[in-house]
Write a protein that holds these residues in place. Sequence first.
Motif, PDB file in Angstrom:
ATOM      1  N   ARG A   3      24.473  73.125-109.321  1.00 43.97           N
ATOM      2  CA  ARG A   3      24.329  71.798-110.694  1.00 43.97           C
ATOM      3  C   ARG A   3      25.011  70.863-110.042  1.00 43.97           C
ATOM      4  O   ARG A   3      24.356  69.650-110.617  1.00 43.97           O
ATOM      5  CB  ARG A   3      25.516  73.056-111.772  1.00 43.97           C
ATOM      6  CG  ARG A   3      24.790  73.864-112.530  1.00 43.97           C
ATOM      7  CD  ARG A   3      25.615  73.637-114.084  1.00 43.97           C
ATOM      8  NE  ARG A   3      26.182  73.822-113.783  1.00 43.97           N
ATOM      9  CZ  ARG A   3      27.478  74.794-113.930  1.00 43.97           C
ATOM     10  NH1 ARG A   3      26.602  76.978-113.439  1.00 43.97           N
ATOM     11  NH2 ARG A   3      28.434  75.668-113.805  1.00 43.97           N
ATOM     12  N   ARG A   4      25.228  70.685-109.422  1.00 44.06           N
ATOM     13  CA  ARG A   4      25.740  69.324-108.706  1.00 44.06           C
ATOM     14  C   ARG A   4      25.153  68.827-107.865  1.00 44.06           C
ATOM     15  O   ARG A   4      24.906  67.353-108.190  1.00 44.06           O
ATOM     16  CB  ARG A   4      27.078  69.723-107.866  1.00 44.06           C
ATOM     17  CG  ARG A   4      27.650  68.181-107.710  1.00 44.06           C
ATOM     18  CD  ARG A   4      29.337  68.109-106.804  1.00 44.06           C
ATOM     19  NE  ARG A   4      29.958  68.686-107.438  1.00 44.06           N
ATOM     20  CZ  ARG A   4      30.887  70.620-107.044  1.00 44.06           C
ATOM     21  NH1 ARG A   4      30.113  70.438-105.699  1.00 44.06           N
ATOM     22  NH2 ARG A   4      31.612  70.431-107.929  1.00 44.06           N
ATOM     23  N   THR A   8      28.144  75.843-109.495  1.00 42.10           N
ATOM     24  CA  THR A   8      28.998  74.976-109.785  1.00 42.10           C
ATOM     25  C   THR A   8      28.262  73.896-108.607  1.00 42.10           C
ATOM     26  O   THR A   8      27.735  72.655-109.216  1.00 42.10           O
ATOM     27  CB  THR A   8      29.781  74.961-110.205  1.00 42.10           C
ATOM     28  OG1 THR A   8      30.689  75.627-110.770  1.00 42.10           O
ATOM     29  CG2 THR A   8      30.473  73.696-109.933  1.00 42.10           C
ATOM     30  N   LEU A  34      26.448  60.324-110.208  1.00 44.54           N
ATOM     31  CA  LEU A  34      26.601  61.800-109.726  1.00 44.54           C
ATOM     32  C   LEU A  34      25.547  61.634-108.439  1.00 44.54           C
ATOM     33  O   LEU A  34      25.903  62.687-107.556  1.00 44.54           O
ATOM     34  CB  LEU A  34      25.752  62.759-111.047  1.00 44.54           C
ATOM     35  CG  LEU A  34      26.617  62.266-112.447  1.00 44.54           C
ATOM     36  CD1 LEU A  34      25.038  62.898-113.458  1.00 44.54           C
ATOM     37  CD2 LEU A  34      27.552  63.420-111.635  1.00 44.54           C
ATOM     38  N   THR A  69      14.424  73.489-113.815  1.00 45.01           N
ATOM     39  CA  THR A  69      15.211  72.821-114.281  1.00 45.01           C
ATOM     40  C   THR A  69      14.605  71.236-114.171  1.00 45.01           C
ATOM     41  O   THR A  69      14.970  70.648-115.546  1.00 45.01           O
ATOM     42  CB  THR A  69      16.287  72.591-113.723  1.00 45.01           C
ATOM     43  OG1 THR A  69      17.323  74.216-113.364  1.00 45.01           O
ATOM     44  CG2 THR A  69      17.595  71.350-114.116  1.00 45.01           C
ATOM     45  N   LEU A 120      18.243  64.348-113.821  1.00 47.16           N
ATOM     46  CA  LEU A 120      17.884  63.217-114.615  1.00 47.16           C
ATOM     47  C   LEU A 120      17.305  62.181-114.163  1.00 47.16           C
ATOM     48  O   LEU A 120      16.810  61.213-115.333  1.00 47.16           O
ATOM     49  CB  LEU A 120      19.853  62.908-114.725  1.00 47.16           C
ATOM     50  CG  LEU A 120      20.494  63.267-115.556  1.00 47.16           C
ATOM     51  CD1 LEU A 120      22.076  62.348-115.425  1.00 47.16           C
ATOM     52  CD2 LEU A 120      20.163  63.992-116.673  1.00 47.16           C
ATOM     53  N   LEU A 143      13.713  69.479-117.467  1.00 48.27           N
ATOM     54  CA  LEU A 143      14.297  67.408-117.887  1.00 48.27           C
ATOM     55  C   LEU A 143      13.080  66.731-118.050  1.00 48.27           C
ATOM     56  O   LEU A 143      13.167  65.869-119.121  1.00 48.27           O
ATOM     57  CB  LEU A 143      15.535  67.465-117.066  1.00 48.27           C
ATOM     58  CG  LEU A 143      16.940  67.308-117.421  1.00 48.27           C
ATOM     59  CD1 LEU A 143      17.125  66.929-118.549  1.00 48.27           C
ATOM     60  CD2 LEU A 143      16.507  69.217-117.218  1.00 48.27           C
ATOM     61  N   LEU A 158      22.076  67.762-110.558  1.00 49.23           N
ATOM     62  CA  LEU A 158      21.569  67.779-112.103  1.00 49.23           C
ATOM     63  C   LEU A 158      21.426  65.867-112.341  1.00 49.23           C
ATOM     64  O   LEU A 158      20.931  65.564-113.052  1.00 49.23           O
ATOM     65  CB  LEU A 158      22.876  66.880-112.337  1.00 49.23           C
ATOM     66  CG  LEU A 158      23.765  66.365-113.383  1.00 49.23           C
ATOM     67  CD1 LEU A 158      23.041  67.073-115.077  1.00 49.23           C
ATOM     68  CD2 LEU A 158      24.944  66.198-113.905  1.00 49.23           C
ATOM     69  N   ILE A 212      23.414  58.765-113.264  1.00 51.79           N
ATOM     70  CA  ILE A 212      22.361  59.151-112.609  1.00 51.79           C
ATOM     71  C   ILE A 212      23.317  58.460-110.614  1.00 51.79           C
ATOM     72  O   ILE A 212      23.635  59.340-109.694  1.00 51.79           O
ATOM     73  CB  ILE A 212      21.045  58.754-111.842  1.00 51.79           C
ATOM     74  CG1 ILE A 212      20.579  59.443-113.558  1.00 51.79           C
ATOM     75  CG2 ILE A 212      20.980  59.422-110.704  1.00 51.79           C
ATOM     76  CD1 ILE A 212      19.262  59.347-113.645  1.00 51.79           C
TER      77      ILE A 212
END
Length: 472
Positions: free
Chosen positions: A13-14, A10, A186, A144, A21, A148, A17, A183
Amino acid sequence: MTTAPDRSSTAARRVLLPLALAQFICSFAGSSMNVMINDISNDLDTSVQGVQVAITVFLLVMAALMIPGGKLTDRWGRKRCLVAGLAVYGVGALLSAAAPGLGVLILGNSILEGVGTALLIPPVYILTTLLFTGTAARARAFGTIMALGGIGAAAGPLIGGLLTTAIGWRANFGFQTVVVLLILLLARTLEDPLPPDPTRPFDTVGAVLSAAGLVLLVTGILAADNNAWLMLGLLLAGAAVLAGFFAWARRLERAGREPLLRTSLFHQRTANLGMVTQNAQWLVLMGVSFTVGAYLQVVRGYSAIATGGVFTAATVGLLTTSLAAERLAVRRSQRTLIATGFGLTVVGIVVLLLLVRATDDVWAFVPGLLLIGLGIGLMLTPSVNIVQSAFPDELQGEISGLSRSISNLGSSLGTAIAGTIMVSTLTRNGYAAAMGALALCGVIGLGAALFLPRDRPAAVRTAAPATAPARD
């Protein structure tokens, strides 16, 4: 061996991400306009060449300012540059959405979005390199991000076509604005592992010389269909300015001062070859995207959504291989992945040429685009990883800016070269000539990949920590 930091999935991913993006939206911006050529030219009373110029200038501004952008991360901090770049990009997207003419579109999309991208992309790769150590962890993170980014470039025409057909071409820039805002939200939790150094010197003269040289080179290519002597003059001027840039950098180094770009970065053979493959990858991807998009819309009269739908094959292919980056890195060497990727890409271009010449059926584009997507997705991650991992942490700002500049220069060259050939004769012959030129660039990339050292797969690699300089 350096191991990856102990973080939950988790938490990982934080961190990833917002970075992924950010790469997605910048890649999306570079390719989504390829399906809006007719809509923009009709609405803004311009030509196909005018839209090509807007696309190329956006990519060129990114390439010209990426090295200075990477250098500024040391002075301002990586997170601060990321946020500032996103803000500038968002303003450019809003201005583009409301553009009354080509001039304002170029200001918003080509200039402001280009400047914003040059500020925000280097921090993406620097933070990834610093936060994820160890070959497998870094391959997963870069996989990753590059997935993207590749999806943004490959799916840009599809998403752009859907938005253009359903709402209008201006909705594409509204979509970019929404993603940028997401973005920014985040990115609030991101932490910069290295403190900024406001006293770090910045080579203004070097920044001007490097940007001017790149602009002259690409402008020379764009002038090819108008005046051969002007093209030659601009290319020679660009080469001369870049030679002056390197002479200036060596002068500063001899004087004990810090240049914009250390010439020692080019002493690493593996990294040099890796950057050649990066340039060729993005040149081919963006060149194919523009050529196929222009051919379908202008020559065959396809709508934006139909044109975008054709690119679904490339998106599927790219997703298939790029998302498997971690597993592939364990089983195959980076050299093997890059060389195989170029092989698939060149075969895909040849298939596109043969099938499109043989039949007018829209399905003739699918096999070739699928192969190109598979090939590009296969080599995006190892090409980035092989360059970034070749240098220690203190040089990540410079190598990240240089690496991204080389990649974006490839994007602008792809659109400029293929676009100039295609736009000069908007016929099947123009399409064939442009694709032939892109196939040649793919062969050059394959040649560079074959000269990479024979590294071992990550599963059995026992080399020094990833942050140490790699040895040939």
